[in-house]
Design an enzyme around this catalytic site. Structure first.
Site, PDB file in Angstrom:
ATOM      1  N   THR A 139       1.507  -4.703   4.143  1.00 21.04           N
ATOM      2  CA  THR A 139       1.378  -5.162   5.381  1.00 21.04           C
ATOM      3  C   THR A 139       0.657  -6.360   5.104  1.00 21.04           C
ATOM      4  OG1 THR A 139      -0.996  -4.079   5.404  1.00 21.04           O
ATOM      5  CG2 THR A 139       0.943  -2.885   6.297  1.00 21.04           C
ATOM      6  N   ASP A 140       0.010  -7.119   4.236  1.00 20.89           N
ATOM      7  CA  ASP A 140      -0.698  -8.452   4.138  1.00 20.89           C
ATOM      8  C   ASP A 140       0.087  -9.570   4.632  1.00 20.89           C
ATOM      9  OD1 ASP A 140      -3.297  -7.171   3.715  1.00 20.89           O
ATOM     10  OD2 ASP A 140      -3.296  -7.566   1.548  1.00 20.89           O
ATOM     11  N   THR A 179       0.897  -1.032   0.021  1.00 24.28           N
ATOM     12  CA  THR A 179       0.175  -0.100   0.071  1.00 24.28           C
ATOM     13  C   THR A 179       0.972   1.324   0.108  1.00 24.28           C
ATOM     14  OG1 THR A 179      -1.698  -1.138   1.063  1.00 24.28           O
ATOM     15  CG2 THR A 179      -1.483   1.143   1.375  1.00 24.28           C
ATOM     16  N   LYS A 236      -0.321  -9.231  11.771  1.00 27.80           N
ATOM     17  CA  LYS A 236      -1.247  -7.971  11.338  1.00 27.80           C
ATOM     18  C   LYS A 236      -2.704  -8.517  12.039  1.00 27.80           C
ATOM     19  CE  LYS A 236      -3.258  -5.743   7.427  1.00 27.80           C
ATOM     20  NZ  LYS A 236      -3.340  -5.456   6.102  1.00 27.80           N
TER      21      LYS A 236
END
Ligand code: ASP
Length: 350
Positions: A95-96, A17, A167
């Site tokens: 981040t995933d 992102t 996460k």
């Protein structure tokens, strides 16, 4: 290093992102910002820090595969050999799957003696209220000046050990939590670091070893999971399975029992590790009959490793050995702080 010297750090961009732009046609975000555009969003004049730039991938991290971890570790090796006085590395990443990539780099690069810092953002750096510039600046600060000698994730003002991070939030700026031991530090006026972390040590000789066996599977137990699933996974050629059990590592043993499938998998040289679906606490297969059943047929416990770390570690271990006693020993040894137990102080489900 004296305060007048320039701290050299390397920024390796991989997408996510933080590097994303909004595509009007598809009305979706995809990576596309260059490393220069990212750095342009930071305040001008970062004192005496020199940033060496490497654009490695433009990937949404949902598309990251185990071979990308190896390429990333290879890029870190290359830059650290080219620039021996490097103070640290920053990796911008989606981040995933950041927890998986950061865990993989932790296992593949040991004794680096300097910080390897993953960061990213929840909002693209191109958006005015993005968390990207702040996270990137924090990560650069930790890489340049933090007294840390391990791989970590810097996000929302916190410094997490790579192998202990999950996460946990989709929308909040606070995307990551450290699981059980609290973060290894926070960013405030100073970089505040806690005991228990690995400290900077430039005299260490880094060990780079990217061997993994990517035929590992992560299976979440749910009510109704067909018992033949494990046999299908083995038939697909997997060499290791992490079963995310309930609570302390419990599995069904009556209807849709998994015990026989575990035993058959092990008989066919597929290693089985049981972790917990809970973020906090640990798999302890000795508590309930439904945990002991897995242990009795030969499943190993992930103890307090996250499922992400357990999966990556199993891939890394199986990349080095398939000798059952050695696999068991390595899985129950903490190499990079991925669990609080070591083979000396394992609880009773050893
Ligand atoms: N899908 C994005 C990625 O992992 C999400 C993010 O970076 O926050 O690349």
């Amino acid at each position: 290093m004296t305060s007048k010297e320039t701290a050299k750090i390397c920024l390796i961009t991989t997408g996510g992102t933080i590097s994303s732009i909004y595509d009007e046609e598809t009305q979706a975000l995809h990576p596309g910002l260059s490393v220069d555009t990212l750095l342009d969003r930071l305040p001008k004049g970062m004192g005496n820090i020199e940033v060496i730039k490497r654009e490695l991938f433009q990937l949404d991290s949902a598309n990251a595969q185990p071979h990308h971890w190896q390429t990333l570790a290879g890029a870190i090796k290359q830059v650290s050999e080219e620039i021996p006085d490097l103070q640290g590395i920053v990796i911008s990443h989606g981040t995933d799957t950041m927890a998986y990539s950061a865990a993989a780099v932790s296992f593949m690069i040991q004794d680096f003696g300097r910080p390897i810092v993953f960061t990213g953002s929840q909002i693209p750096a191109s958006v005015p209220w993005s968390d990207g510039p702040r996270n990137l600046l924090d990560a650069i600060r930790v890489a340049a000046f933090g007294d840390i000698g391990e791989t970590c994730i810097v996000f929302n003002g916190e410094i997490h050990r790579a192998t202990r991070t999950k996460k946990v939030r989709v929308n909040s700026y606070d995307a990551f939590d450290s699981v059980d031991p609290s973060p290894i530090g926070i960013l405030a006026r100073d970089i505040v670091l806690y005991e228990g972390r690995k400290k900077r040590d430039h005299s260490l000789i880094p060990r780079f070893d990217t061997r993994i066996d990517d035929r590992v599977f992560l299976l979440k137990v749910f009510p109704g999971l067909p018992s033949q699933t494990l046999a299908r996974i083995v038939d697909m050629g997997f060499h290791g399975i992490v079963i995310e059990g309930y609570g302390s590592g419990n599995i069904p043993t009556i209807e849709n029992a998994l015990t026989r499938g575990i035993q058959q998998a092990i008989d066919q040289k597929c290693f089985v590790v049981v972790s917990s679906q809970c973020a906090f606490g640990q798999a302890d297969l000795s508590i309930y009959a439904v945990g002991r059943a897995a242990m009795d047929v030969g499943a190993m416990s992930a103890h307090d490793m996250t499922s992400e770390a357990a999966l990556v570690k199993l891939a890394w271990v199986l990349g080095h050995t398939k000798e059952p006693a050695r696999v068991r020993e390595m899985m129950s040894t903490s190499f990079v702080g991925e669990m609080s137990f070591t083979s000396q102080n394992l609880p009773s489900d050893k």
